[in-house]
Design a protein around this motif. Sequence first.
Motif, PDB file in Angstrom:
ATOM      1  N   ASP A  74       0.868  -1.188   0.000  1.00 19.87           N
ATOM      2  CA  ASP A  74       0.000   0.000   0.000  1.00 19.87           C
ATOM      3  C   ASP A  74       0.897   1.229   0.000  1.00 19.87           C
ATOM      4  O   ASP A  74       1.251   1.759   1.055  1.00 19.87           O
ATOM      5  N   ILE A  75       1.276   1.679  -1.185  1.00 18.51           N
ATOM      6  CA  ILE A  75       2.264   2.745  -1.295  1.00 18.51           C
ATOM      7  C   ILE A  75       1.722   4.074  -0.779  1.00 18.51           C
ATOM      8  O   ILE A  75       2.473   4.895  -0.246  1.00 18.51           O
ATOM      9  N   THR A  76       0.421   4.284  -0.897  1.00 17.68           N
ATOM     10  CA  THR A  76      -0.173   5.523  -0.383  1.00 17.68           C
ATOM     11  C   THR A  76      -0.060   5.579   1.133  1.00 17.68           C
ATOM     12  O   THR A  76       0.305   6.618   1.712  1.00 17.68           O
ATOM     13  N   ALA A  77      -0.338   4.460   1.800  1.00 18.01           N
ATOM     14  CA  ALA A  77      -0.226   4.414   3.258  1.00 18.01           C
ATOM     15  C   ALA A  77       1.231   4.547   3.691  1.00 18.01           C
ATOM     16  O   ALA A  77       1.533   5.213   4.688  1.00 18.01           O
ATOM     17  N   SER A  78       2.154   3.931   2.935  1.00 17.80           N
ATOM     18  CA  SER A  78       3.575   4.041   3.269  1.00 17.80           C
ATOM     19  C   SER A  78       4.049   5.485   3.150  1.00 17.80           C
ATOM     20  O   SER A  78       4.804   5.981   3.990  1.00 17.80           O
ATOM     21  N   ALA A  79       3.610   6.182   2.108  1.00 20.59           N
ATOM     22  CA  ALA A  79       3.985   7.581   1.933  1.00 20.59           C
ATOM     23  C   ALA A  79       3.463   8.429   3.081  1.00 20.59           C
ATOM     24  O   ALA A  79       4.153   9.336   3.575  1.00 20.59           O
ATOM     25  N   GLN A  88      10.381  12.794   4.261  1.00 22.13           N
ATOM     26  CA  GLN A  88       9.881  13.626   3.170  1.00 22.13           C
ATOM     27  C   GLN A  88       9.570  12.752   1.971  1.00 22.13           C
ATOM     28  O   GLN A  88      10.370  11.885   1.602  1.00 22.13           O
ATOM     29  N   VAL A  89       8.423  12.962   1.358  1.00 21.91           N
ATOM     30  CA  VAL A  89       8.103  12.288   0.105  1.00 21.91           C
ATOM     31  C   VAL A  89       8.553  13.208  -1.024  1.00 21.91           C
ATOM     32  O   VAL A  89       7.999  14.292  -1.214  1.00 21.91           O
ATOM     33  N   LEU A 102       5.612   3.486  -8.081  1.00 25.31           N
ATOM     34  CA  LEU A 102       6.814   3.840  -7.344  1.00 25.31           C
ATOM     35  C   LEU A 102       6.698   5.222  -6.725  1.00 25.31           C
ATOM     36  O   LEU A 102       5.877   6.042  -7.134  1.00 25.31           O
ATOM     37  N   ALA A 103       7.527   5.458  -5.720  1.00 25.16           N
ATOM     38  CA  ALA A 103       7.644   6.766  -5.072  1.00 25.16           C
ATOM     39  C   ALA A 103       9.074   6.910  -4.585  1.00 25.16           C
ATOM     40  O   ALA A 103       9.776   5.915  -4.362  1.00 25.16           O
ATOM     41  N   GLN A 104       9.528   8.155  -4.412  1.00 28.62           N
ATOM     42  CA  GLN A 104      10.848   8.444  -3.864  1.00 28.62           C
ATOM     43  C   GLN A 104      10.679   9.238  -2.583  1.00 28.62           C
ATOM     44  O   GLN A 104       9.810  10.120  -2.492  1.00 28.62           O
ATOM     45  N   ALA A 105      11.481   8.917  -1.582  1.00 31.03           N
ATOM     46  CA  ALA A 105      11.362   9.565  -0.277  1.00 31.03           C
ATOM     47  C   ALA A 105      12.736   9.767   0.336  1.00 31.03           C
ATOM     48  O   ALA A 105      13.744   9.251  -0.166  1.00 31.03           O
ATOM     49  N   ALA A 106      12.776  10.503   1.428  1.00 30.60           N
ATOM     50  CA  ALA A 106      14.015  10.719   2.179  1.00 30.60           C
ATOM     51  C   ALA A 106      13.714  10.563   3.657  1.00 30.60           C
ATOM     52  O   ALA A 106      12.644  10.976   4.139  1.00 30.60           O
ATOM     53  N   PHE A 113      15.528   7.000  -0.648  1.00 29.79           N
ATOM     54  CA  PHE A 113      15.205   5.611  -0.976  1.00 29.79           C
ATOM     55  C   PHE A 113      13.893   5.587  -1.752  1.00 29.79           C
ATOM     56  O   PHE A 113      13.204   6.607  -1.867  1.00 29.79           O
ATOM     57  N   GLY A 114      13.553   4.442  -2.298  1.00 21.97           N
ATOM     58  CA  GLY A 114      12.334   4.316  -3.069  1.00 21.97           C
ATOM     59  C   GLY A 114      11.350   3.353  -2.433  1.00 21.97           C
ATOM     60  O   GLY A 114      11.712   2.523  -1.594  1.00 21.97           O
TER      61      GLY A 114
END
Length: 266
Positions: A74-79, A88-89, A102-106, A113-114
């Motif tokens: 669940d990428i939305t919940a992870s973000a 930060q997303v 996919l998404a990129q975050a810090a 990381f992704g």
Amino acid sequence: MAAFAQSAPCWVDVQLPDLEAGKRFYGELFGWTFRAGDGPSADALSDGALVAALAAKQDGRMPTAWGVYFATDDITASAARIRESGGQVITDPVRAGRAGVLAQAADPGGAVFGLWQAGERKGFQKQNEPGSFCWTEVYTRQKDKVDAFYEEVFGFRSADLDEPGTGDPGTAESGVDFRMWSPAGTEPGPDTAVGGRSVITDAFPAVMPSYFLTYFAVADCDASAETVKRLGGRVSEPPFDIPYGRMSVLQDDQGAVFAVLQPPVS
């Protein structure tokens, strides 16, 4: 192949100024073959199995670097958890065709990381074998914030290495503060670990940012280091022994940093 466990590292890619040069370098170093990927990129295969991707940088300001992606269902919940936990997303979830999202975050220390929510592409088709991914760890100066962040976002259970001189698999220094991450629901420790956290000490330049180091398994660490030099790359940390085998930190001929690990003989 089966889907990856929640929060497990499932993919790596590298952003390079010159894609064709990258194919030549990694093709000779790891024996990879390549096929065209989406856009200006190439999928890397080891013995016909997907192991990584090489991409041409679309913006010269982007770092020349390897990046790691963690699996999520669940990428939305992870973000959302990333934001709530002080991260930060950088890139909101975006669909990569039928392959996945996919998404990129810090993290709070700035390490990038992704996230990967699988569609038709689950991730690695081979790992922990020569020529494929085997480990990742984040280097940070803000260990307390970062430790809490990864436990909250990914549910990692942690184990600290407490034997001086057998610490960080990512540096030749002994007695370094190092933490291993194991997935939720497992007993934390080396047998279940999927990644880890090290500390950037005062021995490194103050301008060095936090980052993830990607490791690839090799059959011969010393030979790999020599090959990197022959191909125009650099040896940042010459081969040395650790409790998990023999390793070296290297740079390709365009400046991307990675590590190789030769597992111990069983």
